[in-house]
Design a protein around this motif. Structure first.
Motif, PDB file in Angstrom:
ATOM      1  N   ARG A  64       0.839  -1.206   0.000  1.00 52.27           N
ATOM      2  CA  ARG A  64       0.000   0.000   0.000  1.00 52.27           C
ATOM      3  C   ARG A  64       0.872   1.253   0.000  1.00 52.27           C
ATOM      4  O   ARG A  64       0.393   2.335  -0.276  1.00 52.27           O
ATOM      5  CB  ARG A  64      -0.916   0.042   1.243  1.00 52.27           C
ATOM      6  N   ARG A  83      -1.997   2.838 -10.274  1.00 53.14           N
ATOM      7  CA  ARG A  83      -2.420   2.363  -8.954  1.00 53.14           C
ATOM      8  C   ARG A  83      -2.665   3.502  -7.967  1.00 53.14           C
ATOM      9  O   ARG A  83      -1.879   3.727  -7.037  1.00 53.14           O
ATOM     10  CB  ARG A  83      -1.342   1.419  -8.393  1.00 53.14           C
ATOM     11  N   GLU A 142      -4.571   3.794  -5.554  1.00 54.09           N
ATOM     12  CA  GLU A 142      -4.840   3.430  -4.163  1.00 54.09           C
ATOM     13  C   GLU A 142      -3.560   3.141  -3.384  1.00 54.09           C
ATOM     14  O   GLU A 142      -3.600   2.885  -2.188  1.00 54.09           O
ATOM     15  CB  GLU A 142      -5.803   2.235  -4.112  1.00 54.09           C
ATOM     16  N   ALA A 168      -2.200   8.083  -1.437  1.00 54.88           N
ATOM     17  CA  ALA A 168      -3.274   7.223  -1.926  1.00 54.88           C
ATOM     18  C   ALA A 168      -4.530   8.061  -2.099  1.00 54.88           C
ATOM     19  O   ALA A 168      -4.805   8.950  -1.287  1.00 54.88           O
ATOM     20  CB  ALA A 168      -3.519   6.088  -0.936  1.00 54.88           C
ATOM     21  N   THR A 210      -8.286   8.797  -4.918  1.00 53.11           N
ATOM     22  CA  THR A 210      -9.161   8.322  -5.987  1.00 53.11           C
ATOM     23  C   THR A 210      -8.405   8.420  -7.312  1.00 53.11           C
ATOM     24  O   THR A 210      -7.414   9.146  -7.405  1.00 53.11           O
ATOM     25  CB  THR A 210     -10.414   9.197  -6.095  1.00 53.11           C
ATOM     26  N   ARG A 242      -5.429  11.157  -8.298  1.00 53.54           N
ATOM     27  CA  ARG A 242      -4.100  10.708  -8.702  1.00 53.54           C
ATOM     28  C   ARG A 242      -3.712  11.308 -10.055  1.00 53.54           C
ATOM     29  O   ARG A 242      -2.583  11.747 -10.242  1.00 53.54           O
ATOM     30  CB  ARG A 242      -4.078   9.180  -8.750  1.00 53.54           C
TER      31      ARG A 242
END
Ligand code: ADP
Ligand code: MG
Length: 550
Positions: A15, A153, A155, A172, A174, A178
């Protein structure tokens, strides 16, 4: 190399991914993640799993240096650099570290996840260091690789450190956030959203308006099923979508995520590039081109009220009951009447009544129409804007009646023009093509042509001038089959003739009619050559001009 190491981190469900570079990555690359980790007893396997002795030739080495390998990244890196991996799984009491040079395994301290450290790239082969580009170039490559991961990515949080300084950081968020964080607010403002589902194909992303186009292909991001790829087919479809809006040397800017069921696409991963092959290439080409054209077609003018400031500047109220009549601009049928603009009480514009491009105020420099809308001042390049309006109108009427012929208007008195032998020849040879374009041209005498009809869509056109331009262009393309491209060019030429000329004085009604027509016209934000047709100057910008704070 950064790409491969971050790939591994993402494969492990990280993450948070942190990349640290020293000297652009030439001295060291460290990638830390909080993914699943590797059990201590599997660490030696991770290095050997795809044990490779392929780094035999200089070429192989170069491909490692520039692109990295896939599938055997760790082993390949270990063969050309000092590497260590420190990793801890949730089941382990502590982390394990393996030194890839000696294969030594030792206990280490680390939270859940993995750190891969690559140092002194090519320590084993100093002579080959020359294959590394300059530090700045290496850093740029690493940053670009991370941007691609970050776009794919949203997230996952990413950070990039360079020589101890934070060089980039994406939290991180939406997908929309991003995109803005990675590509910048400027690109977002100059692009349109695209989100469609066509059968098994889903497309989403943002496509840059023609004004966001660039000299290079550096802002073209295409992801297929989550993987960044460069693909000729899609690249071609994108270009085709911009065909009549972008000058040939300009590169569209876009970020596009295609998702399609895996059985419709082969992903081939080479050491140097990722290639995709699509099962139904033609359908895909058409779908991409269509979706992008559609996204670009909506005019920014139509969307403008959404960006309205909360506090509206005072503006005059006015009524706009459309009165239907033919204006001297020709094509325009619905002409809003403007009543008593100057003396009307000054109240806020009613949203429901407000036109995105506002209410015409004046014409200046023989070329520009000024208008006031909710945001402030609108400046319209009247010829460029009208040219676009006429062009779209011509295109629509050409395809509208199914005959691929422009509706014609017979002329009461034929227009005659003196013609060169070449023009005479073209007029005879291309009689059919001219008719399809609404021009009934026939020889009248030795060097005289008569024009008996004009395109119905161009009421005010100088028929002789238009005919000469079209003849010249037909002679060039040899229109035996006026192919799409040549046809668009011809329509462009005709639109230019049909559009209001500089220095023509317009009435306020005509100016308003032009604004309304722009709002109705697809792609009205740019002329056929990709130049903007209008600009917004906000009240805030006006305030700034006068150093006025609010
Ligand atoms: P591949 O990714 O194709 O399997 P690599 O050489 O890149 O080949 O990695 C070898 C193996 O090491 C991976 O399959 C994975 O099991 C493990 N690995 C590598 N990096 C990580 C990481 N950051 N976190 C967890 N496991 C990892
Ligand atoms: Mg891998």
């Amino acid at each position: 190399m950064v790409r491969e190491l971050v790939d591994n981190a993402l494969d492990a469900g990280a993450r948070h991914v942190t990349v640290r570079l020293a000297a652009g990555g030439v001295r060291a690359i460290v990638v830390e993640d909080d993914g699943l980790g590797i059990p201590g007893d599997e660490l030696p396997l991770a290095l050997k799993r795809h044990a490779t002795s392929k780094i035999g030739s200089l070429q192989d080495l170069e491909s490692v240096a520039t692109m990295g390998f896939r599938g055997e990244a760790l082993a390949a890196i270990a063969s050309v650099a000092e590497m260590s991996i420190t990793s801890r799984t949730s089941a382990a009491a502590h982390a394990w570290k393996i030194d890839a040079v000696h294969g030594e395994l030792s206990a280490a301290a680390r939270a859940l996840g993995t750190t891969v450290e690559v140092r002194e790239l090519f320590f084993a082969t100093p002579a080959r260091r020359k294959f590394l580009k300059s530090e700045a170039t290496e850093f740029a490559h690493a940053l670009e690789a991370l941007r691609r991961h970050a776009l794919a990515r949203p997230e996952v949080a990413f950070a990039l450190w360079h020589d101890g300084r934070l060089a980039a950081q994406w939290r991180a968020g939406t997908p929309g956030q991003r995109l803005r964080d990675v590509l910048g607010a400027e690109f977002i403002a100059a692009s349109r959203e695209l989100a469609t589902q066509r059968g098994p194909l889903s497309m989403r992303g943002r496509v840059g308006q023609p004004e966001a186009a660039r000299a290079r292909t550096d802002l073209q991001y295409l992801f297929v099923n989550g993987r960044f790829v460069r693909d000729r087919l899609i690249g071609h479809a994108m270009r085709a979508a911009y065909e009549d809006q972008l000058h040939g040397s300009r590169q569209p800017a876009y970020v596009m995520f295609l998702e399609l069921s895996p059985e419709l696409v082969d992903v081939n991963v080479h050491p140097t590039k990722i290639e995709v092959r699509f099962r139904d290439a033609r359908a895909l080409h058409g779908a991409v081109q269509g979706a992008v054209q559609q996204a670009l077609a909506g005019s920014r003018a139509v969307a403008a009220p959404a960006a309205m400031p909360a506090a509206l500047p005072p503006a005059q109220s006015f009524e706009l009951p459309p009165s239907y009549r033919q204006s001297t601009l020709g094509l325009i049928d619905a002409v809003p009447a403007v009543h008593e603009v100057r003396d009307a009480p000054r109240t806020a514009l009613d949203d429901t009544e407000a036109w995105p491009l506002g209410r015409a105020l004046a014409q200046i420099g023989g070329a520009y129409v000024l208008a006031e809308n909710q945001q402030g001042l609108v400046i319209v390049d009247m010829h460029a804007a009208h040219e676009r309006v006429v062009y779209e109108r011509l295109k629509a009427s050409l395809s509208g009646n199914g005959t691929q012929r422009l509706p014609t208007q017979p002329l009461l008195l034929p227009v005659t023009l003196a013609a060169t032998p070449a023009e005479m020849a073209t007029a005879e040879g291309e009689h059919e093509a001219l008719l399809a374009l609404g021009l009934d041209v026939a020889p009248l005498a030795m060097s005289v042509l008569a024009v008996r009809s004009r395109p119905a869509a161009l009421p005010d056109v100088d028929v002789a001038e238009l005919t000469r331009s079209v003849l010249a262009e037909l002679a060039q393309v040899g229109a035996s089959g006026v192919v799409q491209r040549a046809r668009d060019d011809l329509l462009g030429t005709m639109a230019c003739h049909g559009a209001v000329r500089a220095n023509r004085r317009l009435t306020i009604d005509e100016m308003n009619a032009l604004l309304r027509e722009m709002e109705r016209t697809e792609r009205a934000d740019q002329c056929n050559h990709g130049r903007p047709t209008w600009r917004q100057v906000s009240i805030r910008e006006l305030d700034a001009l006068f150093l006025r704070g609010r």
